[in-house]
Design a protein around this motif. Structure first.
Motif, mmCIF file in Angstrom:
data_model
loop_
_atom_site.group_PDB
_atom_site.id
_atom_site.type_symbol
_atom_site.label_atom_id
_atom_site.label_comp_id
_atom_site.label_asym_id
_atom_site.label_seq_id
_atom_site.Cartn_x
_atom_site.Cartn_y
_atom_site.Cartn_z
ATOM 1 N N ILE A 29 8.104 -2.441 -12.157
ATOM 2 C CA ILE A 29 6.722 -2.737 -11.794
ATOM 3 C C ILE A 29 6.683 -2.905 -10.275
ATOM 4 N N VAL A 30 5.752 -2.187 -9.643
ATOM 5 C CA VAL A 30 5.620 -2.264 -8.186
ATOM 6 C C VAL A 30 4.246 -2.832 -7.844
ATOM 7 N N ARG A 31 4.236 -3.789 -6.929
ATOM 8 C CA ARG A 31 2.965 -4.301 -6.395
ATOM 9 C C ARG A 31 2.554 -3.388 -5.256
ATOM 10 N N ILE A 32 1.417 -2.740 -5.392
ATOM 11 C CA ILE A 32 1.013 -1.712 -4.439
ATOM 12 C C ILE A 32 0.447 -2.362 -3.166
ATOM 13 N N THR A 33 0.987 -1.932 -2.028
ATOM 14 C CA THR A 33 0.473 -2.439 -0.746
ATOM 15 C C THR A 33 -0.422 -1.407 -0.054
ATOM 16 N N THR A 34 -0.145 -0.116 -0.289
ATOM 17 C CA THR A 34 -1.013 0.953 0.225
ATOM 18 C C THR A 34 -0.975 2.103 -0.771
ATOM 19 N N THR A 35 -2.132 2.732 -0.960
ATOM 20 C CA THR A 35 -2.203 3.898 -1.846
ATOM 21 C C THR A 35 -3.238 4.836 -1.234
ATOM 22 N N ALA A 36 -3.252 6.096 -1.659
ATOM 23 C CA ALA A 36 -4.117 7.064 -0.967
ATOM 24 C C ALA A 36 -4.861 7.943 -1.956
ATOM 25 N N ILE A 37 -5.930 8.549 -1.468
ATOM 26 C CA ILE A 37 -6.664 9.555 -2.252
ATOM 27 C C ILE A 37 -6.195 10.921 -1.775
ATOM 28 N N CYS A 38 -5.991 11.838 -2.741
ATOM 29 C CA CYS A 38 -5.436 13.157 -2.443
ATOM 30 C C CYS A 38 -6.451 14.236 -2.817
ATOM 31 N N GLY A 39 -6.357 15.388 -2.172
ATOM 32 C CA GLY A 39 -7.178 16.532 -2.565
ATOM 33 C C GLY A 39 -6.990 16.859 -4.052
ATOM 34 N N SER A 40 -5.810 16.574 -4.588
ATOM 35 C CA SER A 40 -5.580 16.809 -6.019
ATOM 36 C C SER A 40 -6.470 15.910 -6.876
ATOM 37 N N GLU A 61 -0.218 8.438 -5.000
ATOM 38 C CA GLU A 61 0.389 8.314 -3.668
ATOM 39 C C GLU A 61 0.561 6.830 -3.338
ATOM 40 N N PRO A 62 1.422 6.139 -4.095
ATOM 41 C CA PRO A 62 1.547 4.693 -3.927
ATOM 42 C C PRO A 62 2.816 4.243 -3.203
ATOM 43 N N MET A 63 2.727 3.096 -2.594
ATOM 44 C CA MET A 63 3.934 2.424 -2.087
ATOM 45 C C MET A 63 3.725 0.921 -2.212
ATOM 46 N N GLY A 64 4.819 0.184 -2.157
ATOM 47 C CA GLY A 64 4.665 -1.262 -2.278
ATOM 48 C C GLY A 64 5.992 -1.972 -2.415
ATOM 49 N N ILE A 65 5.934 -3.124 -3.071
ATOM 50 C CA ILE A 65 7.091 -4.002 -3.196
ATOM 51 C C ILE A 65 7.445 -4.128 -4.684
ATOM 52 N N VAL A 66 8.732 -3.947 -4.983
ATOM 53 C CA VAL A 66 9.188 -4.070 -6.364
ATOM 54 C C VAL A 66 8.995 -5.511 -6.827
ATOM 55 N N GLU A 67 8.330 -5.648 -8.008
ATOM 56 C CA GLU A 67 8.083 -6.982 -8.577
ATOM 57 C C GLU A 67 9.114 -7.326 -9.637
ATOM 58 N N GLU A 68 9.441 -6.297 -10.447
ATOM 59 C CA GLU A 68 10.246 -6.541 -11.635
ATOM 60 C C GLU A 68 10.947 -5.240 -11.990
ATOM 61 N N VAL A 386 -10.622 12.814 6.454
ATOM 62 C CA VAL A 386 -9.551 13.731 6.103
ATOM 63 C C VAL A 386 -8.571 13.032 5.157
ATOM 64 N N LYS A 387 -8.141 11.831 5.533
ATOM 65 C CA LYS A 387 -7.201 11.114 4.657
ATOM 66 C C LYS A 387 -7.607 9.648 4.568
ATOM 67 N N VAL A 388 -7.748 9.192 3.345
ATOM 68 C CA VAL A 388 -8.167 7.808 3.091
ATOM 69 C C VAL A 388 -7.005 7.009 2.539
ATOM 70 N N LEU A 389 -6.723 5.893 3.182
ATOM 71 C CA LEU A 389 -5.757 4.948 2.624
ATOM 72 C C LEU A 389 -6.519 3.788 2.002
ATOM 73 N N LEU A 390 -6.033 3.288 0.890
ATOM 74 C CA LEU A 390 -6.707 2.200 0.168
ATOM 75 C C LEU A 390 -5.812 0.951 0.172
#
Ligand SMILES: NC(=O)c1ccc[n+]([C@@H]2O[C@H](COP(=O)([O-])OP(=O)(O)OC[C@H]3O[C@@H](n4cnc5c(N)ncnc54)[C@H](O)[C@@H]3O)[C@@H](O)[C@H]2O)c1
Ligand SMILES: [Zn+2]
Ligand SMILES: [Zn+2]
Length: 392
Positions: A29-40, A61-68, A386-390
């Motif tokens: 399980i990863v706690r997401i710190t940044t994620t993005a919207i893609c053309g896909s 398109e996620p990244m973050g910190i491992v929780e478990e 062009v590119k959105v980070l959430l």
């Protein structure tokens, strides 16, 4: 937790959904710190609706910190900072051994006849809950992660999830000779990044789009840009720029929702090579992609050159001008990007300076709650997006 969910064509919402939990010993399980919207994601928002179910969580398109971590995941531990590739792969099957993680034999969606499972990407790809959310369950987490250094902003590493390996593979598959040339069709995030990588490798890059800000952005990096709307016969324009031949390679970073009547004209010309009754039936048939970008690519590439398709296609009944492909001796390579295959090659460019300009690559950074509006703006190409980070 909060998550961006699909409700119908052009209808995505931020809902409260159950937190994910470990289901298999190979999960994390990863706690997401940044994620993005893609053309896909825009394909899901529009034409791939039939493969979606209301409530599906989008995002790959996620990244973050491992929780478990599950009991069999020993390569990462809670607290580790990771990027998660958009496909799940096991790391020890025949395909993973070939660097073909998108064909992983452990996660292949066999009942649909498809390759490796993808996050947040339709029943065809396993209907796995995606990463535009506060938390993500990562199957095959022992291998499906890229470990990151603790320092450096998320903006620097987020694109390892998709944009960077996709653009990297697009350039690799394009097989551009040393000092050679490439046309990049589409200057969205994938085309823009492909152009940057090709320039970084010393190639001549011609970039094509119809959105003025996107053309400007690429021009600023040294791309020779052409507005499709200004060139009714794009192939002729590019041949004039290249000693009458066309570029050594073409990267299609547009995909199945291509715009532009010039392309349509080429499409009609090319399908004109088919008996007219057949051509008509094929063009009218439901489920046919808008292949404008592919037709442009076939016209633009020089004889003996290579077309690298990174844009996603989904049709089953598309008319392809095999006569021209065969006669021009065109090589065609394509597919989803094998993320883990390229990650090690790309990492040095992120750690040592920022030659590709990834830190300034996003145009918008907004809270997850505002994602539905961003989907609409991104689709309509408004507000220079062009590119959105959430931020979840
Ligand atoms: N192969 C992979 O692994 C992979 C990964 C990510 C994205 N993709 C695909 O890559 C494609 C591009 O993604 P993106 O995030 O850059 O999306 P995007 O929608 O922002 O970019 C597409 C761009 O193409 C332009 N365009 C439309 N019609 C055109 C035409 N006929 N000629 C030239 N340009 C045209 C649009 O104006 C737009 O700027 C999508 O199909 C996406 O699904 C593939
Ligand atoms: Zn993506
Ligand atoms: Zn595998």
């Amino acid at each position: 937790m909060k998550a961006l969910t699909w409700h119908g064509k052009r209808d995505v919402r931020v809902d409260t959904v159950p937190d994910p939990a470990i289901e298999h010993p190979t999960d994390a399980i990863v706690r997401i710190t940044t994620t993005a919207i893609c053309g896909s994601d825009l394909h899901l928002y529009e034409v791939l609706g039939p493969f979606m179910t209301e409530g599906d969580i989008l995002g790959h398109e996620p990244m973050g910190i491992v929780e478990e971590v599950g009991s069999e995941v020993t390569s990462i531990a809670p607290g580790d900072r990771v990027v998660i590739p958009f496909q799940m792969s096991c790391g020890n099957c025949f395909m993973c051994g070939q660097g073909l993680q998108t064909q992983c034999e452990t996660t292949q969606v066999r009942e649909k006849g498809m390759g490796a499972a993808l996050f947040g990407y339709t029943k065809l790809y396993g209907q796995v809950p995606g990463g535009q959310a506060e938390f993500l369950r990562v199957p095959q987490a022992q291998y499906s992660h890229i470990k990151l250094p603790e320092d450096g902003p998320d903006e620097r590493f987020i694109y390892l999830s998709d944009v960077l390996p996709t653009a990297w593979q697009a350039v690799e598959y394009a097989g551009i000779p040393d000092g050679g040339s490439v046309t990049v069709l589409g200057l969205g995030p994938i085309g823009d990044m492909s152009a940057r990588i090709a320039l970084h490798r010393g190639h001549r890059v011609i970039g094509v789009d119809i959105v003025p800000e996107r053309l400007e952005r690429s021009r600023g990096r040294g791309v020779e840009v052409l507005d499709l709307n200004d060139h009714g016969d794009l192939g002729e324009t590019i041949r004039e720029m290249t000693d009458g031949r066309g570029t050594d390679a073409v990267i299609d970073a547009v995909g199945m929702e291509a715009h532009g009547s010039p392309g349509m004209k080429v499409a009609h010309q090319l399908t004109g090579l088919l008996p007219s009754s057949l051509a008509e039936k094929m063009m009218e048939r439901a489920g046919v992609d808008r292949l404008n970008a592919v037709y442009l690519a076939i016209d633009i590439v020089r004889r003996g050159g290579t077309i690298s398709l990174s844009g996603v296609y989904g049709g089953m009944a598309d008319p392809l001008p095999l006569l021209t492909l065969f006669d021009k001796q065109i090589q065609l390579r394509m597919g989803q990007a094998n993320v883990k295959r390229w990650a090690e090659d790309i990492m040095p460019l992120l750690l040592d300076g920022d030659p590709l300009g990834v830190e300034g690559f996003h145009t918008h950074r907004i809270p997850l709650e505002e994602a539905p509006g961003a989907y609409e703006q991104f689709q309509k190409k408004q507000d220079g997006m062009v590119k959105v980070l959430l931020d979840p």
